[in-house]
Design a protein around this motif. Structure first.
Motif, short mmCIF file in Angstrom:
data_model
loop_
_atom_site.label_atom_id
_atom_site.label_comp_id
_atom_site.label_asym_id
_atom_site.label_seq_id
_atom_site.Cartn_x
_atom_site.Cartn_y
_atom_site.Cartn_z
N SER A 19 -4.18 4.27 5.52
CA SER A 19 -4.09 2.58 4.60
C SER A 19 -4.79 2.68 4.22
O SER A 19 -5.90 3.09 3.70
CB SER A 19 -4.95 1.36 6.08
OG SER A 19 -6.20 1.25 5.94
N GLY A 20 -3.82 1.18 3.34
CA GLY A 20 -5.33 1.06 1.80
C GLY A 20 -5.86 0.83 1.16
O GLY A 20 -7.17 0.72 1.32
N THR A 21 -6.46 -0.04 3.56
CA THR A 21 -7.89 -0.47 3.19
C THR A 21 -8.72 0.61 3.39
O THR A 21 -10.10 0.37 3.01
CB THR A 21 -8.26 -0.61 4.58
OG1 THR A 21 -6.63 -2.06 4.66
CG2 THR A 21 -9.54 -2.33 4.16
N GLY A 49 -5.59 -3.33 -1.42
CA GLY A 49 -5.06 -2.52 -0.25
C GLY A 49 -5.70 -3.78 1.15
O GLY A 49 -5.09 -3.44 2.13
N ASN A 50 -6.51 -4.49 0.55
CA ASN A 50 -6.79 -5.50 1.71
C ASN A 50 -6.93 -7.15 0.91
O ASN A 50 -8.33 -6.90 0.28
CB ASN A 50 -8.15 -5.38 2.62
CG ASN A 50 -8.00 -5.66 3.89
OD1 ASN A 50 -8.15 -7.33 3.71
ND2 ASN A 50 -7.65 -5.08 5.00
N THR A 78 0.42 -1.06 0.19
CA THR A 78 -0.31 0.01 -0.18
C THR A 78 0.82 1.59 -0.07
O THR A 78 1.88 0.94 -0.16
CB THR A 78 -1.18 0.23 1.37
OG1 THR A 78 -0.38 0.04 2.66
CG2 THR A 78 -1.71 -0.87 0.92
N PHE A 101 -4.99 -11.98 5.58
CA PHE A 101 -4.49 -11.82 4.91
C PHE A 101 -3.80 -11.99 3.25
O PHE A 101 -4.09 -12.20 2.43
CB PHE A 101 -3.62 -10.03 4.67
CG PHE A 101 -4.30 -9.15 5.89
CD1 PHE A 101 -5.57 -8.85 5.28
CD2 PHE A 101 -3.15 -8.80 6.78
CE1 PHE A 101 -6.36 -7.68 6.22
CE2 PHE A 101 -3.84 -8.03 7.47
CZ PHE A 101 -5.10 -6.77 8.22
N HIS A 125 -11.00 -0.97 11.07
CA HIS A 125 -11.11 0.01 10.15
C HIS A 125 -12.57 0.52 10.61
O HIS A 125 -13.29 -0.66 10.63
CB HIS A 125 -11.02 -0.71 8.67
CG HIS A 125 -9.71 -0.54 8.13
ND1 HIS A 125 -9.06 -1.64 8.18
CD2 HIS A 125 -9.25 0.03 7.20
CE1 HIS A 125 -7.91 -1.32 7.85
NE2 HIS A 125 -7.74 -0.31 7.51
N VAL A 145 -3.14 -4.68 14.22
CA VAL A 145 -3.58 -5.92 13.28
C VAL A 145 -3.84 -4.62 11.79
O VAL A 145 -3.07 -4.89 10.67
CB VAL A 145 -3.42 -7.58 13.06
CG1 VAL A 145 -3.65 -7.98 12.01
CG2 VAL A 145 -2.93 -7.96 13.92
N GLY A 146 -5.01 -4.40 12.31
CA GLY A 146 -5.54 -3.26 11.41
C GLY A 146 -7.19 -3.87 11.51
O GLY A 146 -7.81 -4.85 12.03
N LYS A 186 3.48 0.84 11.04
CA LYS A 186 2.53 1.50 9.77
C LYS A 186 3.39 2.77 8.65
O LYS A 186 3.58 3.53 10.19
CB LYS A 186 1.89 1.14 9.62
CG LYS A 186 1.05 1.30 8.21
CD LYS A 186 -0.38 0.91 8.52
CE LYS A 186 -1.33 1.34 7.02
NZ LYS A 186 -0.53 -0.11 6.05
N HIS A 243 -3.80 0.71 12.94
CA HIS A 243 -2.77 -0.01 12.95
C HIS A 243 -1.68 0.38 13.73
O HIS A 243 -1.15 0.92 14.61
CB HIS A 243 -2.57 0.26 11.76
CG HIS A 243 -3.15 -0.43 10.09
ND1 HIS A 243 -4.13 0.56 10.07
CD2 HIS A 243 -3.82 -1.35 9.59
CE1 HIS A 243 -4.69 -0.21 8.51
NE2 HIS A 243 -4.63 -0.84 9.01
N HIS A 244 -1.26 -0.84 14.16
CA HIS A 244 0.24 -0.73 14.40
C HIS A 244 1.09 0.43 14.47
O HIS A 244 1.11 1.08 13.40
CB HIS A 244 1.20 -2.49 14.16
CG HIS A 244 1.51 -2.29 12.68
ND1 HIS A 244 2.90 -2.02 12.63
CD2 HIS A 244 0.75 -2.84 11.85
CE1 HIS A 244 2.44 -2.70 10.57
NE2 HIS A 244 1.09 -3.22 10.68
O1 LIG Z 1 0.21 -2.29 6.63
C1 LIG Z 1 -0.79 -2.99 7.74
O2 LIG Z 1 -0.17 -3.90 8.42
C2 LIG Z 1 -2.18 -3.49 6.54
N1 LIG Z 1 -1.47 -2.87 5.70
C3 LIG Z 1 -2.94 -2.89 5.03
C4 LIG Z 1 -3.38 -1.48 5.03
O3 LIG Z 1 -2.65 -0.62 4.55
O4 LIG Z 1 -4.89 -1.25 4.98
C5 LIG Z 1 -3.99 -4.04 5.15
C6 LIG Z 1 -4.44 -4.60 6.91
O5 LIG Z 1 -4.64 -3.19 7.04
C7 LIG Z 1 -2.39 -4.47 7.56
#
Ligand SMILES: O=C(O)C1=N[C@H](C(=O)O)C[C@H](O)C1
Ligand SMILES: NC(=O)C1=CN([C@@H]2O[C@H](COP(=O)(O)OP(=O)(O)OC[C@H]3O[C@@H](n4cnc5c(N)ncnc54)[C@H](OP(=O)(O)O)[C@@H]3O)[C@@H](O)[C@H]2O)C=CC1
Length: 271
Positions: free
Chosen positions: A166-168, A125-126, A102, A241, A218, A215-216, A161, A157-158
């Motif tokens: 995020s891509g999602t 992105g996901n 992403t 993923f 949204h 982890v992620g 990142k 996110h963690h």
């Molecule tokens: O970097 C991540 O960890 C993730 N990246 C993706 C995003 O940017 O959405 C997918 C997921 O959420 C984890």
């Protein structure tokens, strides 16, 4: 049918290690190579050991072309510059390319679209089933509600990142924009700070949180007069993923050249 032979790019990363494990557990897929950044201290290490599986005899190397003859495709969770270079190399070698990376610029997106003229590329992105279903739902909800409902996309996110939103979040924003029939680039509101003025009706807002080992997560929020709808997805394990990416690779083998998404792979395009 024989196993689809896969090269994992970014093999030493969080997703790369998870992918090597997912491929080892998948029926119909086999690991054909593992690459990481040139100069990485992981070059030469056994990729199975890195993934916590025990030795698999496939060392981490730095170059895609020498591996191309013994592979069908590449699964790539790296960084944008690497994915753009790999898209060129995979296209030159006739390998399909599954891209989970992403944070691309508009120029990167164009370069990847150009590579998709000669091979199949699946980019999302996901790669999880849940998020793609959520995107389909967000599109429907946005199509049903008018501009009285403000759309906000929130993600957490963690703390490692490197890109935001995020891509999602962007994928969910695109889905909502498509549902509402608007151009996301023209109507997105990112990075509010200071005296912003009132929210513009019809914009799609984005907010990003970073911390710990999340982890992620949204949210697609539809905030209207005196009521609010929230669509939420929480990822608990990167394996969701990785399994999605392997599914995309199996789907991509033998597919006509073109740029595809997980919505194509999962049959959610017309949901
Ligand atoms: O970097 C991540 O960890 C993730 N990246 C993706 C995003 O940017 O959405 C997918 C997921 O959420 C984890
Ligand atoms: N689409 C999806 O479903 C998901 C997407 N992602 C995305 O995937 C990407 C990777 O995430 P994550 O695994 O957490 O990140 P990591 O930083 O843990 O892993 C990235 C890996 O790519 C390597 N790399 C860098 N440059 C190259 C290169 N030129 N060639 C080969 N490998 C290279 C890095 O090596 P080094 O550390 O030595 O630089 C590192 O090992 C991110 O963009 C993230 O947003 C993540 C999860 C799910």
């Amino acid at each position: 049918m024989s196993d689809v032979r896969l090269i994992v790019a970014g093999a030493g990363g969080r997703m790369g290690r998870t992918l090597i494990k997912a491929i080892s557990e998948a029926r119909g897929a086999a690991l054909a190579g593992a690459i990481d950044a040139p100069g990485s201290p992981l070059i030469g290490r056994d990729s199975g050991e890195l993934a916590g599986l025990g030795p698999n005899g496939i060392p981490v190397t730095a170059d895609l072309p020498p591996l191309a003859k013994s592979a069908d495709g590449v699964i790539d969770f790296t960084i944008p510059a690497a994915s753009v270079a790999l898209a060129d190399q995979a296209a030159a070698a006739g390998l399909f390319h599954v891209i989970g990376t992403t944070g691309f610029s508009a120029a990167d997106e164009q370069a990847i679209a150009a590579a998709a003229a000669s091979v199949a590329i699946v980019k999302s992105g996901n790669m999880s089933l849940g998020v793609n279903l959520l995107a389909a739902l967000a599109k429907r909800v946005a199509a049903t509600l008018d501009e009285e409902f403000d759309i906000e996309i929130l993600e957490m996110h963690h703390n490692k990142k490197i890109d935001a939103p995020s891509g999602t979040a962007l994928l969910l924003g695109e889905a909502a924009a498509a549902g509402r029939g608007i151009d996301l680039a023209a109507r997105s509101d990112r990075g509010r700070d200071g005296h912003t003025g009132a929210r513009k009706p019809g914009d799609i807002g984005f907010a990003s949180l970073r911390g710990g080992t999340v982890v992620g997560e949204h949210w697609a929020i539809f905030a209207g007069p005196a009521e609010r709808i929230e669509l939420v997805h929480k990822a608990e394990d990167r394996m969701i993923f990785a399994r999605g990416a392997v599914k995309a690779a199996v789907w991509a083998r033998g597919r006509a050249p073109g740029l595809y998404t997980m919505m194509d792979v999962l049959g959610l395009k017309d949901f």
